[in-house]
Scaffold this motif. Structure first.
Motif, PDB file in Angstrom:
ATOM      1  N   ALA A   1      12.835  -1.105   0.466  1.00 37.89           N
ATOM      2  CA  ALA A   1      13.494   0.177   0.746  1.00 37.89           C
ATOM      3  C   ALA A   1      14.105   0.762  -0.521  1.00 37.89           C
ATOM      4  O   ALA A   1      13.958   1.954  -0.813  1.00 37.89           O
ATOM      5  CB  ALA A   1      14.567  -0.010   1.816  1.00 37.89           C
ATOM      6  N   SER A   2      14.796  -0.066  -1.307  1.00 41.07           N
ATOM      7  CA  SER A   2      15.399   0.429  -2.547  1.00 41.07           C
ATOM      8  C   SER A   2      14.336   0.820  -3.551  1.00 41.07           C
ATOM      9  O   SER A   2      14.488   1.817  -4.274  1.00 41.07           O
ATOM     10  CB  SER A   2      16.319  -0.648  -3.136  1.00 41.07           C
ATOM     11  OG  SER A   2      17.381  -0.929  -2.255  1.00 41.07           O
ATOM     12  N   ILE A   3      13.266   0.023  -3.618  1.00 41.70           N
ATOM     13  CA  ILE A   3      12.168   0.376  -4.521  1.00 41.70           C
ATOM     14  C   ILE A   3      11.592   1.732  -4.131  1.00 41.70           C
ATOM     15  O   ILE A   3      11.311   2.585  -4.991  1.00 41.70           O
ATOM     16  CB  ILE A   3      11.084  -0.719  -4.481  1.00 41.70           C
ATOM     17  CG1 ILE A   3      11.659  -2.055  -4.971  1.00 41.70           C
ATOM     18  CG2 ILE A   3       9.874  -0.316  -5.319  1.00 41.70           C
ATOM     19  CD1 ILE A   3      10.706  -3.222  -4.817  1.00 41.70           C
TER      20      ILE A   3
ATOM     21  N   LYS B   1       5.523 -12.129   5.197  1.00 45.53           N
ATOM     22  CA  LYS B   1       4.684 -12.821   6.168  1.00 45.53           C
ATOM     23  C   LYS B   1       4.286 -14.208   5.700  1.00 45.53           C
ATOM     24  O   LYS B   1       4.320 -15.174   6.479  1.00 45.53           O
ATOM     25  CB  LYS B   1       3.433 -11.980   6.460  1.00 45.53           C
ATOM     26  CG  LYS B   1       2.531 -12.615   7.517  1.00 45.53           C
ATOM     27  CD  LYS B   1       1.327 -11.736   7.838  1.00 45.53           C
ATOM     28  CE  LYS B   1       0.454 -12.393   8.910  1.00 45.53           C
ATOM     29  NZ  LYS B   1      -0.724 -11.543   9.235  1.00 45.53           N
ATOM     30  N   TYR B   2       3.913 -14.336   4.426  1.00 43.92           N
ATOM     31  CA  TYR B   2       3.353 -15.603   3.954  1.00 43.92           C
ATOM     32  C   TYR B   2       4.345 -16.436   3.145  1.00 43.92           C
ATOM     33  O   TYR B   2       4.111 -17.632   2.963  1.00 43.92           O
ATOM     34  CB  TYR B   2       2.099 -15.343   3.120  1.00 43.92           C
ATOM     35  CG  TYR B   2       0.992 -14.704   3.926  1.00 43.92           C
ATOM     36  CD1 TYR B   2       0.288 -15.444   4.864  1.00 43.92           C
ATOM     37  CD2 TYR B   2       0.674 -13.358   3.757  1.00 43.92           C
ATOM     38  CE1 TYR B   2      -0.727 -14.856   5.619  1.00 43.92           C
ATOM     39  CE2 TYR B   2      -0.341 -12.766   4.509  1.00 43.92           C
ATOM     40  CZ  TYR B   2      -1.035 -13.519   5.433  1.00 43.92           C
ATOM     41  OH  TYR B   2      -2.030 -12.934   6.180  1.00 43.92           O
TER      42      TYR B   2
ATOM     43  N   LEU C   1       5.344  -1.464  -0.716  1.00 39.39           N
ATOM     44  CA  LEU C   1       5.677  -1.890   0.644  1.00 39.39           C
ATOM     45  C   LEU C   1       4.699  -2.950   1.138  1.00 39.39           C
ATOM     46  O   LEU C   1       5.103  -3.949   1.750  1.00 39.39           O
ATOM     47  CB  LEU C   1       5.672  -0.682   1.580  1.00 39.39           C
ATOM     48  CG  LEU C   1       5.945  -0.969   3.059  1.00 39.39           C
ATOM     49  CD1 LEU C   1       7.315  -1.585   3.245  1.00 39.39           C
ATOM     50  CD2 LEU C   1       5.812   0.305   3.881  1.00 39.39           C
ATOM     51  N   LEU C   2       3.423  -2.761   0.873  1.00 35.08           N
ATOM     52  CA  LEU C   2       2.416  -3.731   1.297  1.00 35.08           C
ATOM     53  C   LEU C   2       2.676  -5.087   0.653  1.00 35.08           C
ATOM     54  O   LEU C   2       2.576  -6.131   1.314  1.00 35.08           O
ATOM     55  CB  LEU C   2       1.017  -3.223   0.943  1.00 35.08           C
ATOM     56  CG  LEU C   2      -0.149  -4.171   1.267  1.00 35.08           C
ATOM     57  CD1 LEU C   2      -0.222  -4.445   2.766  1.00 35.08           C
ATOM     58  CD2 LEU C   2      -1.467  -3.586   0.763  1.00 35.08           C
ATOM     59  N   SER C   3       3.018  -5.082  -0.632  1.00 41.57           N
ATOM     60  CA  SER C   3       3.313  -6.346  -1.325  1.00 41.57           C
ATOM     61  C   SER C   3       4.505  -7.046  -0.697  1.00 41.57           C
ATOM     62  O   SER C   3       4.486  -8.269  -0.496  1.00 41.57           O
ATOM     63  CB  SER C   3       3.580  -6.070  -2.816  1.00 41.57           C
ATOM     64  OG  SER C   3       2.475  -5.460  -3.424  1.00 41.57           O
ATOM     65  N   CYS C   4       5.549  -6.278  -0.364  1.00 47.74           N
ATOM     66  CA  CYS C   4       6.750  -6.867   0.240  1.00 47.74           C
ATOM     67  C   CYS C   4       6.460  -7.415   1.627  1.00 47.74           C
ATOM     68  O   CYS C   4       6.998  -8.459   2.023  1.00 47.74           O
ATOM     69  CB  CYS C   4       7.870  -5.833   0.297  1.00 47.74           C
ATOM     70  SG  CYS C   4       8.459  -5.310  -1.327  1.00 47.74           S
TER      71      CYS C   4
ATOM     72  N   ILE D   1       3.909   8.383  -3.663  1.00 44.64           N
ATOM     73  CA  ILE D   1       3.646   7.846  -2.326  1.00 44.64           C
ATOM     74  C   ILE D   1       2.679   6.670  -2.404  1.00 44.64           C
ATOM     75  O   ILE D   1       2.873   5.639  -1.747  1.00 44.64           O
ATOM     76  CB  ILE D   1       3.083   8.955  -1.423  1.00 44.64           C
ATOM     77  CG1 ILE D   1       4.168  10.012  -1.152  1.00 44.64           C
ATOM     78  CG2 ILE D   1       2.584   8.374  -0.107  1.00 44.64           C
ATOM     79  CD1 ILE D   1       3.661  11.233  -0.426  1.00 44.64           C
ATOM     80  N   THR D   2       1.649   6.789  -3.230  1.00 45.20           N
ATOM     81  CA  THR D   2       0.670   5.710  -3.364  1.00 45.20           C
ATOM     82  C   THR D   2       1.310   4.440  -3.908  1.00 45.20           C
ATOM     83  O   THR D   2       1.108   3.334  -3.378  1.00 45.20           O
ATOM     84  CB  THR D   2      -0.473   6.144  -4.287  1.00 45.20           C
ATOM     85  OG1 THR D   2      -1.082   7.334  -3.766  1.00 45.20           O
ATOM     86  CG2 THR D   2      -1.515   5.052  -4.406  1.00 45.20           C
TER      87      THR D   2
END
Length: 509
Positions: free
Chosen positions: A449-451, A440-441, A432-435, A425-426
């Motif tokens: 999702a696949s990852i 955004k930038y 997810l945060l990286s994606c 989960i971590t």
């Protein structure tokens, strides 16, 4: 047969714990990675025939989660318009109530175009196609008059047709007519379109027609109107389960390329003689006009970063107000003006990733606005390969490292029953945060999702193995405890018998 079945059952029972769970984890990792790759097969590779079978057996196995995640990216960070290059003249309910029901006589539509053109727009695009002759035109009315009205019929035939009036208006301003491509013939479809030339740049073997969406029929306006307009453009959109996420900037019609509405509007507005397509053997790289170049998918589609309809309402002008002369000229001056239907029951309503229902003409406006702001979303062809390499590499590192006995971290994970689940989960949250940050930038659509799915499955296999090992350990401990208790009881019994024998022996002496 029974022997083979028993062997298979024994193998499957041993599989989760074989090689400390590594064999099961590698099988899951490679199997799901292959399925993920098949769900978004790269354009640069020929599509194998067996993919059709895979699609039937496992429809949208990874496609649906991927699209839903991309939709959430847009909902979290919708595009904020920074300019308003587009004005929409809406033939809305107010207009229909005042002017009359649709379809209008073509001369009435010409009046609307003339009223817009008087304010000097950069170009006017009609999200309307007119494949049939106007039955209210004077010559058509004359044909239906009785023989006794010959003089009236002759007078009507002397008047210009409504098509001729509309053609004059289209010719007098920088106008673009819309059309829709079909993969089947209907009563009013044609096989050709009077469109602007498209120049292809690319290495040998680069043929965009092999990659773009290709059709053989088109529902377009009458040839007389096409010849008068300054451009012809396709209004097709790409639908994924009823939602518009991408729009083609170019399409194939028969053996030639034709532009979409947004790119053709820019061509006409900039007085450019042609649309340029930059391609490679893998497909289309970008589509350009004048000094604008738009990155696309290999099939010529552009990902749309949507702005909320609430932030674009000020671009709408009622056609009634235009006809009544009640609109500020600055709403049109040097703007790209789109004319379309928004009246109840007339407009083609589309769903967007933001969960909104918008008129079809709004989609075209958002494309133009996105190109104008150069706020592109991209999912380049190499990104899928990069994701696959990342998933497999990271998965193999976890599989190699986690079961090691000489690692304190691995020991902690094994000693903590849910350690692998917490780790999974971590790691997935960090992914997810990286994606999200890349979206955004950088405007990159990375398939988190696949990852998440594959990473969770791999970590879950170790969690299952840990549970099996824990249960097996408990069973061994219980068996050992039972053996120890039984041994102690037997020892006490022997010791008691020996003591009694010694007492009897002493007393006999």
């Amino acid at each position: 047969m029974k022997r083979y079945r028993d062997s298979l059952i024994r193998f499957l029972k041993r599989l989760p714990s074989a090689y400390h769970g590594r064999l099961m984890a590698v099988t899951i990792l490679l199997g799901l990675s292959l399925l993920n790759l098949l769900s978004e097969w790269p354009h640069e590779l020929p599509r194998p025939d067996f993919l059709d079978t895979v699609d039937r057996l496992l429809p949208d196995s990874f496609g649906t989660p991927r699209q839903l995640l991309f939709d959430h990216f847009q909902r979290w960070f919708p595009r904020t318009p920074t300019a308003q290059p587009v004005t929409i003249v809406a033939i809305d309910d107010r207009t229909l109530a005042a002017v009359g029901q649709w379809p209008w006589p073509r001369n009435r539509l010409a009046v609307l175009i003339d009223a817009i053109a008087a304010h000097k727009p950069a170009a006017i695009g009609l999200d309307i196609y007119m494949p049939e002759a106007d039955q209210t035109s004077p010559d058509r009315v004359a044909d239906n008059l009785p023989a006794t009205a010959a003089s009236l019929a002759a007078g009507l035939r002397a008047l210009p047709s409504h098509e001729a009036i509309l053609a004059r208006s289209l010719r007098a301003t920088r106008s673009v007519l819309g059309a829709v491509a079909f993969d089947h013939a209907t009563a009013n479809t044609r096989t050709d379109l009077l469109s602007a030339p498209i120049l292809v740049h690319g290495a040998d073997g680069a043929n965009p027609l092999d990659s773009v969406l290709r059709y053989h029929y088109v529902l377009a306006s009458l040839p007389e109107l096409q010849a008068a307009a300054h451009g012809q453009a396709m209004l097709n959109v790409a639908l994924d389960q009823g939602t518009v996420r991408r729009i083609p900037l170019i399409l194939g019609l028969g053996n030639h390329l034709v532009p979409g509405m947004a790119i053709e509007m820019l061509r006409v507005a900039t007085h450019s003689p042609m649309v340029e397509v930059f391609a490679s053997p893998a497909g289309v790289l970008s589509v350009g006009v004048a000094d604008v170049q738009v990155p696309t998918q290999p099939n010529g589609e552009m990902w749309l970063h949507f702005a909320s309809i609430r932030s674009t309402q000020n671009r709408y002008v009622s056609a009634r107000d235009v006809l009544d002369g009640q609109v500020d000229a600055e709403r049109f001056r040097n703007k790209l003006v789109l004319v379309g239907l928004t009246g109840t029951g007339l407009s083609d309503v589309r769903a967007t990733p933001l969960g909104e229902q918008v008129p079809g003409i709004e989609i075209q406006a958002q494309v133009i606005e996105t190109i104008f702001e150069e706020h592109f979303l991209q999912r380049p062809a190499w990104l899928k390969w990069g994701e696959t390499v990342f998933i497999i590499t990271f998965g193999l590192l976890v599989i190699w490292y986690l079961p090691r006995t000489d690692s304190r971290f691995a020991t902690f994970i094994r000693s903590f029953r849910r350690g692998s689940a917490v780790l999974g989960i971590t790691l997935n949250l960090l992914s997810l945060l990286s994606c999200v940050l890349l979206f955004k930038y950088g405007g990159l659509l990375v398939d988190a999702a696949s990852i998440f799915i594959i990473g969770s499955a791999v970590m879950g296999s170790f969690f299952s193995t840990a549970l099996l090992d824990d249960d097996a350990k408990k069973q061994r401990d219980a068996a050992r405890a039972h053996t120890d208790d039984g041994g102690k009881g037997s020892g006490k019994s022997i010791d008691g018998a020996l003591a009694r024998w010694k007492r009897i022996h002493r007393s006999s002496k």
